[in-house]
Write a protein that holds these residues in place. Structure first.
Motif, short mmCIF file in Angstrom:
data_model
loop_
_atom_site.label_atom_id
_atom_site.label_comp_id
_atom_site.label_asym_id
_atom_site.label_seq_id
_atom_site.Cartn_x
_atom_site.Cartn_y
_atom_site.Cartn_z
N ASP A 148 -20.39 12.86 36.03
CA ASP A 148 -20.73 13.37 34.69
C ASP A 148 -21.55 12.32 33.95
O ASP A 148 -21.04 11.27 33.55
CB ASP A 148 -19.45 13.69 33.93
CG ASP A 148 -19.73 14.36 32.57
OD1 ASP A 148 -20.92 14.40 32.16
OD2 ASP A 148 -18.77 14.81 31.94
N VAL A 149 -22.86 12.58 33.77
CA VAL A 149 -23.74 11.58 33.15
C VAL A 149 -23.59 11.53 31.64
O VAL A 149 -24.35 10.82 30.96
CB VAL A 149 -25.22 11.85 33.53
CG1 VAL A 149 -25.45 11.61 35.00
CG2 VAL A 149 -25.63 13.27 33.12
N ASN A 150 -22.62 12.23 31.09
CA ASN A 150 -22.30 12.04 29.67
C ASN A 150 -21.64 10.70 29.43
O ASN A 150 -21.62 10.19 28.31
CB ASN A 150 -21.38 13.16 29.17
CG ASN A 150 -22.11 14.49 29.04
OD1 ASN A 150 -23.23 14.53 28.52
ND2 ASN A 150 -21.49 15.56 29.50
N LYS B 167 -6.51 12.73 20.02
CA LYS B 167 -6.36 13.11 18.61
C LYS B 167 -5.31 12.25 17.91
O LYS B 167 -5.48 11.85 16.76
CB LYS B 167 -5.97 14.58 18.51
CG LYS B 167 -7.01 15.54 19.07
CD LYS B 167 -6.53 16.98 19.00
CE LYS B 167 -7.57 17.93 19.59
NZ LYS B 167 -7.10 19.35 19.56
N GLU B 168 -4.24 11.95 18.63
CA GLU B 168 -3.14 11.19 18.04
C GLU B 168 -3.51 9.74 17.81
O GLU B 168 -3.22 9.17 16.75
CB GLU B 168 -1.92 11.28 18.97
CG GLU B 168 -0.67 10.60 18.43
CD GLU B 168 0.50 10.77 19.38
OE1 GLU B 168 1.28 9.80 19.56
OE2 GLU B 168 0.65 11.87 19.97
N TRP B 169 -4.17 9.12 18.80
CA TRP B 169 -4.52 7.70 18.69
C TRP B 169 -5.89 7.48 18.05
O TRP B 169 -6.23 6.35 17.72
CB TRP B 169 -4.49 7.05 20.08
CG TRP B 169 -3.12 6.98 20.68
CD1 TRP B 169 -1.93 7.23 20.06
CD2 TRP B 169 -2.80 6.65 22.04
NE1 TRP B 169 -0.89 7.06 20.94
CE2 TRP B 169 -1.39 6.70 22.16
CE3 TRP B 169 -3.56 6.31 23.15
CZ2 TRP B 169 -0.73 6.43 23.36
CZ3 TRP B 169 -2.90 6.04 24.34
CH2 TRP B 169 -1.50 6.09 24.44
N LYS B 170 -6.67 8.54 17.93
CA LYS B 170 -8.01 8.46 17.33
C LYS B 170 -8.90 7.46 18.07
O LYS B 170 -9.55 6.60 17.47
CB LYS B 170 -7.89 8.11 15.84
CG LYS B 170 -7.15 9.16 15.03
CD LYS B 170 -7.04 8.79 13.57
CE LYS B 170 -6.28 9.85 12.80
NZ LYS B 170 -6.11 9.50 11.37
N LEU B 171 -8.90 7.59 19.40
CA LEU B 171 -9.73 6.75 20.25
C LEU B 171 -10.53 7.65 21.19
O LEU B 171 -10.28 8.85 21.30
CB LEU B 171 -8.87 5.78 21.07
CG LEU B 171 -8.06 4.73 20.28
CD1 LEU B 171 -7.10 4.01 21.23
CD2 LEU B 171 -8.98 3.74 19.60
N SER B 172 -11.51 7.07 21.90
CA SER B 172 -12.29 7.83 22.86
C SER B 172 -11.43 8.19 24.08
O SER B 172 -10.37 7.59 24.30
CB SER B 172 -13.50 7.03 23.32
OG SER B 172 -13.08 5.90 24.07
N VAL B 173 -11.91 9.14 24.88
CA VAL B 173 -11.19 9.53 26.10
C VAL B 173 -11.01 8.33 27.01
O VAL B 173 -9.92 8.10 27.56
CB VAL B 173 -11.96 10.65 26.83
CG1 VAL B 173 -11.32 10.92 28.20
CG2 VAL B 173 -11.96 11.93 26.01
N GLU B 174 -12.09 7.53 27.18
CA GLU B 174 -12.01 6.36 28.06
C GLU B 174 -10.98 5.36 27.55
O GLU B 174 -10.18 4.82 28.33
CB GLU B 174 -13.38 5.68 28.17
CG GLU B 174 -14.45 6.55 28.81
CD GLU B 174 -15.31 7.26 27.76
OE1 GLU B 174 -14.74 7.75 26.76
OE2 GLU B 174 -16.54 7.33 27.94
N GLU C 276 -28.37 6.68 37.64
CA GLU C 276 -29.75 6.75 37.17
C GLU C 276 -30.40 5.37 37.04
O GLU C 276 -31.46 5.11 37.62
CB GLU C 276 -29.81 7.47 35.81
CG GLU C 276 -29.35 8.93 35.87
CD GLU C 276 -29.29 9.59 34.51
OE1 GLU C 276 -29.57 8.91 33.50
OE2 GLU C 276 -28.97 10.79 34.44
N LEU C 277 -29.77 4.47 36.28
CA LEU C 277 -30.42 3.19 35.98
C LEU C 277 -30.52 2.27 37.20
O LEU C 277 -31.60 1.75 37.50
CB LEU C 277 -29.67 2.48 34.84
CG LEU C 277 -30.26 1.13 34.40
CD1 LEU C 277 -31.71 1.27 33.98
CD2 LEU C 277 -29.42 0.52 33.27
#
Length: 480
Positions: free
Chosen positions: A194-196, A96-103, A205-206
């Motif tokens: 986690d396939v998300n 939330k603070e950096w406004k980036l994805s979890v990764e 999968e691929l």
């Protein structure tokens, strides 16, 4: 299996000159299979390599059992009698603070952690547990995203001299067999299934589908492709670096500036690499820079607009300022400012980091007065100024330093008519982002001086001038 794995790891380290004798190496350990194999492999080799090991673990606070992972890593470090540094990073809050994805947040936090520990313990290398299967997955992931050769070369064994990956030559199967042979059971990270996450979908999968339906040796084929593209990419990087230095006009921590005329003489393949090199100079990496960003920059380079720009990731900005291509931190918006200036004496303006000196003088005889160039020193007909602006009860003038306002006009030195300040700055090739920061010396509503450029012709020294006003503007830019 243990001996074979360790020997293979040693050959790979020596081949890529990863560790020099006497170095301290941080070993990043999450508790999973890859990092444990890395830890135990390096521990088996540390005497032969003549290096010291220091275990590091960052708790991302993403899973309920994350604290158990931390304790698990500490136990293995203690078992091998190695020093261990642990740190927590509240990734959910930082997202939330950096406004980036979890990764992206996890990666940024990890590398900040590694750098800080390197400083604390004087470590010169950081060993990471990426392996051959990770490299294969990276190739496919970047191919899906539309990456160029730089993204299809997989994971480099060594990055920026400091970050080393001794397991890139080993497969996941070899790693698991090694841990079995030394009777080590790793922690299981549920996020790895986690396939998300795109990487997990590719892994689970691929790749199995490609191996089953198209090519049983898909991992070997992709690895070979990555090796070929990696070698070619290294060569192009060398050529692009020379081109970059040829085009580079200047570079500081605040910006990188390239010569547009020289830049356009190079092949587009080198142009793209030079753009990426510029971003790397500013940020240290290019992880968030994609093909679309490069194409947007190239469109500005070749477009008709001589003064335009666009936003890039991580608060970086690219702009074309006539024949210059500029990479800079996102500029802070300049607010309106206006500060009174004394007619005689010094005026300090802290917010502009500026000192303005004004003094009066007498003209002893016409034609003997030395006239400054009007950039950071200026001289005006004080008799005319006093007649127009001074109140009968005062000898002082209503002098002000301010930035431009809507509708501002003045008569540039040597011109007959007036000109809008906006048009004057455009003709002077002042970049749009800098125009609001140009200081103007104003008397009442009349612009006397566009500081750094020229003075007003209306109040120039004439043959009948008897008294003059001299003004000197000093700032960091003028005094360096």
């Amino acid at each position: 299996m243990k001996v074979d794995f360790v020997q293979q790891m040693h050959r790979f380290i020596v081949q890529h000159k990863m560790i020099e004798g006497g170095e301290t190496v941080l070993v990043a350990v999450s508790g999973g299979a890859d990092s444990l194999a890395l830890l135990y492999g390096l521990h088996a080799l540390h005497t032969q390599l003549n290096c010291k090991l220091h275990v590091v673990h960052l708790n991302h606070c993403l899973r309920p059992d994350a604290d158990a992972d931390t304790e698990f890593v500490q136990q293995h470090a203690a078992r091998l009698e190695l020093p261990c540094t642990i740190q927590r990073a509240e990734v959910p809050r930082l997202v939330k603070e950096w406004k980036l994805s979890v990764e992206a947040v996890g990666r940024k936090a990890r590398y900040q952690f590694y750098e800080s520990v390197c400083m604390e313990v004087s470590a010169t290398k950081v060993a990471l547990g990426h392996h051959q299967d990770d490299s294969t997955e990276t190739v496919l992931m970047n191919l899906i995203r539309g990456s160029g050769a730089a993204g299809l070369k997989g994971i480099a064994p060594v990055r920026d001299i400091k970050f080393i990956r001794p397991l890139v030559g080993s497969t996941r199967q070899q790693i698991e067999a090694f841990l079995t042979s030394i009777e080590i059971t790793p922690r299981q990270d549920t996020t790895n299934t986690d396939v998300n996450y795109l990487r997990n979908r590719i892994r689970h999968e691929l790749i199995p589908q490609l191996a089953r339906d198209y090519n049983p040796n898909i991992k070997t084929g992709l690895s070979r492709t990555a090796d070929v593209l990696g070698t070619e990419s290294e060569y192009l990087d060398t050529v692009a670096r020379k081109a970059f230095e040829t085009c580079r006009i200047q570079g500081t921590q605040k910006n990188v500036v390239l010569d547009r005329v020289k830049f356009r003489q190079y092949h587009i393949a080198l142009q793209r690499r030079m753009l990426r090199q510029s971003v790397s100079e500013m940020l240290g990496d290019m992880n968030d820079l994609y093909f679309a960003h490069c194409e947007a920059m190239l469109n500005l380079v070749e477009g008709d607009a001589p003064n335009t720009g666009l936003a890039l990731p991580n608060d970086l900005r690219f702009r074309r300022a006539y024949q210059q291509l500029i990479f800079e931190r996102k500029p802070v918006e300049i607010e309106s400012f206006a500060y009174p200036v004394t007619t005689v004496g010094k005026t300090s303006i802290a917010i502009l980091n500026t000192e303005i000196t004004a003094e009066l003088g007498d003209v002893e005889s016409p034609g003997t007065l030395a006239l400054p160039d009007g950039k950071f020193e200026a001289i005006f007909d004080y008799d005319t100024l006093r007649k127009v602006f001074a109140k009968p009860s005062s000898e002082t003038l209503p002098l002000t330093v301010r930035n431009r306002q809507q509708g501002d006009r003045f008569q540039p030195y040597g011109m007959r008519g007036t000109k809008k300040i906006k048009d004057f700055l455009i003709d002077a090739k002042v970049p749009r982002s800098e125009r609001n920061s140009i200081p103007l010396l104003v008397c009442g509503d009349e612009i006397l001086w566009v500081i750094g450029y020229t003075t007003s012709d209306t109040f120039k020294i004439k043959s009948d001038t008897r008294q003059y006003l001299y003004v000197h503007y000093v700032s960091d830019q003028t005094s360096s």
